[in-house]
Design a protein around this motif. Structure first.
Motif, short mmCIF file in Angstrom:
data_model
loop_
_atom_site.label_atom_id
_atom_site.label_comp_id
_atom_site.label_asym_id
_atom_site.label_seq_id
_atom_site.Cartn_x
_atom_site.Cartn_y
_atom_site.Cartn_z
N LEU A 192 1.02 -1.55 0.19
CA LEU A 192 -0.03 0.13 -0.09
C LEU A 192 0.75 1.43 0.21
CD1 LEU A 192 -3.00 0.93 0.36
CD2 LEU A 192 -2.35 1.31 2.97
N ILE A 193 2.05 1.47 1.04
CA ILE A 193 2.87 2.54 1.01
C ILE A 193 3.86 2.84 0.17
CG2 ILE A 193 4.31 3.57 2.90
CD1 ILE A 193 1.26 3.63 3.51
N ALA A 194 4.14 1.34 -0.37
CA ALA A 194 5.48 1.15 -1.25
C ALA A 194 5.14 0.99 -2.58
CB ALA A 194 7.18 0.44 -0.51
N PHE A 195 5.36 -0.21 -3.24
CA PHE A 195 5.37 -0.89 -3.89
C PHE A 195 4.18 0.30 -5.09
CE2 PHE A 195 6.82 -4.52 -1.25
CZ PHE A 195 7.50 -4.57 -1.25
N TYR A 196 3.03 -0.63 -4.60
CA TYR A 196 1.53 0.54 -5.31
C TYR A 196 2.09 2.01 -5.27
CZ TYR A 196 -2.69 3.31 -5.62
OH TYR A 196 -3.12 4.50 -6.10
N PRO A 197 2.50 2.82 -4.52
CA PRO A 197 2.79 3.98 -5.52
C PRO A 197 3.41 4.23 -6.21
CG PRO A 197 2.73 3.90 -2.61
CD PRO A 197 2.80 2.97 -3.18
N LEU A 198 4.81 3.03 -5.90
CA LEU A 198 6.58 3.46 -6.62
C LEU A 198 6.09 3.40 -7.99
CD1 LEU A 198 8.94 4.29 -5.97
CD2 LEU A 198 9.46 1.67 -6.38
#
Lengths: 324, 343
Positions: B50-56
């Motif tokens: 939620l906080i790292a892979f998706y935003p990246l």
């Protein structure tokens, strides 16, 4: 310095002979030089004290100077170096009167504690899996966790900013307008994720050091899997859990990027301490002595943590960074 | 405990299950070790997704779309790598011109007209290289001091760690105040030495030096702690052997200390380089992003600087991630053969 053939002199010092074996007629400086040559350990000792005092001075002087600025009454702030111009301890009270600095500190505590709890619970489960269980994809998954801690927060920020500004109807009873912006969640969630990798590494190291026998015994006694984790493994690695907790708390308390961008800076909207300190710069007349006083107050919590938990900080940083 | 014999013989834990009667617990007990591991990893990876892979990934996709300054959606249609081309050629529009050389002295090699991305890249890389260089040297010195046995060692260690634990905003505030001409002693001294101008925090070159000093002040301790861990793992008898063999202190350092500390040193340098490449808060709280523009400064400026150029911001953000990835790659390639080196 690298003339390799120098073998005389140094061998004697190894034998621990005192320097005053030759009683010649020498001046004090020559005597000192002669002593130094015959027992170089003394010179190293002197160099060590010089270095130690230098490092103590360079790291502590800014704090000392900050205190002097805070104690100087407003309007007399020029040329302070080692003593304050006047004495005005009232600045430390004024800090809380001009803006609700205590509210900012409270917000920071809530955010740091919340993130620490999330990191410890979620990180413990992951650390246990990485440290004690055998499964396919262990190394790649560990690397994936590691990679997260390397990316710049700016690369996560834009979509997250979007997400936290989106209205969700089910959040309306909790947050009012249905968005997570201006709530602690907007900081706790990203900060937990960003500082979790370090905690996972620390916990993995600590959990993997617990002998298998203890866990097996608990399982044979009839504990459930989770029971063994929470009743045997975590209590036994309490120092590791505390270490991960202290480091996470300090990291979140110190964080700038998300703390700066995820609220509008108002104390009632969960703005953390950094907004409080910057507030003295902004809308009010420039109150340098209050900035200094607020900075000192803001450092006190972490200073206490460093004094109390210095061993944990050292072991945590080295375990988190070096063991994996 | 009548169940003891049962469990010992059968290796099963039936009694506990019957007693609790909890379906979830039962289900968890019957999972294979592998499935159980994945289950425990699930919360962590859910959060990271939620906080790292998706935003990246989302940032990357955004960076391929056009900027749209009118209407509700700040993103227009798909334009491929155009944003990247624009930031490299200087065609991208930012609300403000960074690195205002008309105001003050600038860096000798970055003049007005150089695309802002290159300016920021240069500033960030220079900051990372110089700060890590000095932090390594000072960290080594501090680690040597902390490695000795002496009275009051505990308190010296507290003093040396303390800057590391100081919040970034307070670190920035300290150096803001030191170089604030009305309050601090820094400007006066540096001006008399002929190094700084009258308003160093508004001068790109001076402010760059100030944030370097601030970063070195705070982060040397981190380096020192990791180097100290390396130093303490060195087998002391090696030094005795070397001394008997007639090695000079410098030779002992070069032949024993350095090679054995190197793995720890490399990890510490890698960590510090990554951190320095992300510098933002220190700049924002001392000199401001227009005086010393770092890569992260550009992203924030593009998003909040007046015009909403989200796609350009995303391109800068993802490019920053790429540069950092490149540096990690170079580190790993260079030091792959180091005994026990990083990864």
């Amino acid at each position: 310095m690298t003339d390799g053939g120098q073998t005389t002199g140094t061998e004697r010092s190894g034998a621990l002979i005192d320097g005053d074996d030759a009683e010649l007629d020498r001046g004090p400086f020559q005597q000192w030089v002669a002593d130094s040559i015959s027992s170089p350990e003394r010179v190293y000792r002197a160099m060590f004290y010089v270095a130690a005092i230098f490092f103590l001075f360079t790291t502590l002087f800014p704090f000392y100077w900050l205190l002097m600025v805070a104690l100087t009454p407003e309007g007399q702030l020029q040329d302070i170096l080692f003593t304050p111009n006047g004495f005005n301890p009232g600045a430390f009270v004024e800090v809380f009167q001009v803006i609700p600095f205590h509210r900012y500190m409270f917000n920071s505590f809530v955010i740091a504690l919340g993130s620490t709890i999330v990191v410890l619970v979620v990180g413990s489960l992951a650390g246990y899996a990485f440290g004690r269980l055998r499964f396919r994809g262990r190394t790649p998954l560990m690397l994936l966790v590691l990679i997260i801690s390397f990316f710049p927060p700016a690369a996560f920020f834009i979509p997250l900013n979007d997400l936290f500004n989106t209205q969700f109807f089910f959040l309306e009873p909790i947050t009012g307008d249905g968005t997570l912006y201006n709530t602690p969640f907007a900081m706790v969630t990203p900060l937990s994720a960003i500082f979790m990798p370090l905690a996972i590494f620390i916990l993995t190291t600590f959990y993997s050091q617990i002998p298998d026998g203890l866990e097996d015994a608990a399982r044979v006694e009839g504990t459930t899997r989770l029971g063994a984790l929470f009743r045997v493994i975590i209590p036994l690695s309490a120092p590791g859990v505390a270490t991960a907790g202290v480091l996470t708390f300090i990291a979140v308390y110190n964080e700038f990027f998300f703390s700066f961008l995820m609220t509008d800076g108002q104390p009632q909207n969960w703005a953390p301490i950094l907004e409080g300190i910057l507030a003295y710069q902004g809308q009010y007349e420039v109150l340098y002595h209050l900035m200094a006083a607020a900075s000192i107050i803001g450092v006190i919590p972490v200073a206490i943590l460093v004094i109390v938990a210095q061993e944990k900080i050292v072991s945590g940083l080295t375990a988190g960074a070096l063991k994996e | 405990m009548a169940a003891d014999t049962d469990t010992l013989i059968g290796g099963e834990t039936e009694t506990e299950h019957d007693r609790t009667g909890n379906a979830v617990v039962n289900w968890m007990e019957n999972l294979s070790e592998e499935a159980y591991a994945y289950l425990l990893l699930l919360p962590a990876f859910a959060l990271l997704t939620l906080i790292a892979f998706y935003p990246l990934i989302s940032t990357f996709i955004m960076s391929l779309r056009a900027d749209q300054t009118r209407g509700l959606d700040p993103l227009g249609g798909f334009v491929g790598v155009e944003n990247y081309v624009d930031i490299l050629t200087g065609n991208a529009r930012l609300a403000r011109q960074f690195l205002d050389v008309s105001l003050s002295g600038s860096f000798p090699f970055v003049e007005l007209g150089v695309p802002f991305f290159q300016q920021a890249l240069f500033v960030t890389l220079a900051f990372a290289i110089i700060s890590v260089f000095f932090e390594t040297i000072i960290g080594f010195g501090q680690a040597y001091v902390l490695d000795q046995d002496f009275r009051g060692r505990r308190w010296v260690r507290v003093a040396i760690i303390l800057p590391w634990a100081v919040p970034i905003v307070i670190q920035g505030m300290i150096f803001f105040l030191i170089f604030q001409p009305e309050v601090g002693f820094g400007t006066n001294i540096m001006q008399q030495l002929g190094i700084f101008s009258a308003a160093p925090l508004a001068n790109s070159r001076d402010a760059f030096i100030i944030i370097l000093v601030a970063d070195i002040w705070k982060s040397s301790a981190f380096m020192a702690l990791l180097i100290l861990a390396g130093l303490q793992s060195v087998d002391r008898s090696l030094y005795d052997v070397a001394r008997v063999a007639g090695a000079s202190p410098w030779q002992r350092f070069k032949m024993i200390t350095l090679p054995l500390v190197l793995p720890a040193l490399l990890v510490a340098m890698l960590f510090r380089t990554m951190d320095a490449m992300r510098v933002f808060g220190l700049i924002e709280s001392t000199a401001g992003c227009t005086t010393v523009p770092s890569l992260t400064c550009l992203v924030v400026e593009a998003m909040f600087g007046g015009t909403r150029i989200f796609a350009t911001a995303a391109a800068v953000a993802f490019a920053t991630a790429l540069v950092i990835g490149l540096i990690i790659g170079v580190y790993v390639l260079l030091f792959r053969d180091t005994e026990g080196g990083p990864y």
